[in-house]
Design an enzyme around this catalytic site. Structure first.
Site, short mmCIF file in Angstrom:
data_model
loop_
_atom_site.label_atom_id
_atom_site.label_comp_id
_atom_site.label_asym_id
_atom_site.label_seq_id
_atom_site.Cartn_x
_atom_site.Cartn_y
_atom_site.Cartn_z
N GLY A 258 -37.35 -23.87 -11.92
CA GLY A 258 -38.69 -24.38 -12.09
C GLY A 258 -39.38 -23.04 -12.27
O GLY A 258 -40.35 -23.02 -13.05
N ASP A 259 -39.48 -22.11 -11.47
CA ASP A 259 -39.92 -21.05 -11.41
C ASP A 259 -39.77 -20.25 -12.66
O ASP A 259 -40.71 -19.55 -13.12
CB ASP A 259 -39.63 -19.90 -10.47
CG ASP A 259 -39.72 -20.71 -8.89
OD1 ASP A 259 -40.87 -20.90 -8.57
OD2 ASP A 259 -38.59 -21.00 -8.39
#
Length: 233
Positions: free
Chosen positions: A178-179
């Site tokens: 996600g980052d």
């Protein structure tokens, strides 16, 4: 970071950084330890640094807040950023995500579970997610990406939607995926790319990390980017 030529400017705290353990078997399990206690002096020094960030910079707020700082710490930071007209994105969930919408973040990227938590009901289909985002998020954030794991990802705008089908591959590591999406989208937009190109690059970044032991490498990201099919809806 020095060896990688990555600039850094940390505030040192007395306690150790927390250690998070990921157990990888048929199912990925995580054991997240308690974070450090942060002194008032360290907090004040940190907020001073935030206050000195320039208008042309970009801030990414990510993860959970260390114990003892209170649930309003992100709000304090966002108030400073708003006052100084600095673009930011917040990659967090729960109350922090909800409060961030008052400050019109550049990007929000909830996953399917987080958007359901925010909606207080299970959102299963793409149409349910799109309708909810259009009614509740579009006026409050400049860009909205919803990641759906193995089901792909959505970029939702007022008059169109971009859907990236998930590429087939072996899920090795979900940590940082996600980052990587956030980093890829922000980096691409700051370089002047179109929304569609930025979304394509972002999804490729997240997929490359998910398919790698560590953070996805640029060569692998470029390979995946060329394989992605982006559907305009």
């Amino acid at each position: 970071l020095d060896k990688l030529n990555i600039k850094h400017d940390f505030i040192q705290v007395e306690d150790n950084t927390r250690i998070n353990v990921k157990l990888k078997s048929s199912k990925e399990t995580e054991i997240n330890c308690k974070g450090p206690t942060v002194s008032k002096e360290a907090i004040d020094n940190f907020l001073d640094k935030i206050s000195n960030i320039k208008k042309e910079d970009f801030v990414i707020l990510s993860g959970s807040v260390p114990a003892g700082l209170g649930t309003d710490f992100y709000t304090t930071i966002m108030e400073i950023l708003n006052k100084n007209k600095i673009n930011f994105t917040l990659d967090s969930s729960g109350e922090a995500f909800k409060k961030s919408l008052e400050y019109k973040p550049f990007l929000v990227k909830p996953n399917k579970d987080e958007i359901s938590e925010f909606a207080k009901k299970k959102l299963e289909s793409k149409d349910e997610i799109i309708n909810f985002v259009r009614k509740n998020l579009l006026e409050k954030a400049h860009h909205v990406i919803v990641s759906m794991g193995g089901e792909g990802a959505l970029y939702i705008a007022k008059d169109y939607v971009l859907f990236a089908s998930a590429l087939k591959g072996n899920l090795v590591n979900s940590v940082g995926a996600g980052d990587s999406v956030v980093a890829g989208f922000v980096d691409s937009m700051l370089k002047g790319s179109s929304v569609e190109e930025a979304f394509r690059f972002a999804v490729a970044c997240g997929t490359a990390t998910a398919f790698s032991e560590d953070i996805g490498k640029l060569k692998f990201i470029e390979e995946l980017k060329n394989k992605l099919i982006i559907e305009r809806m």
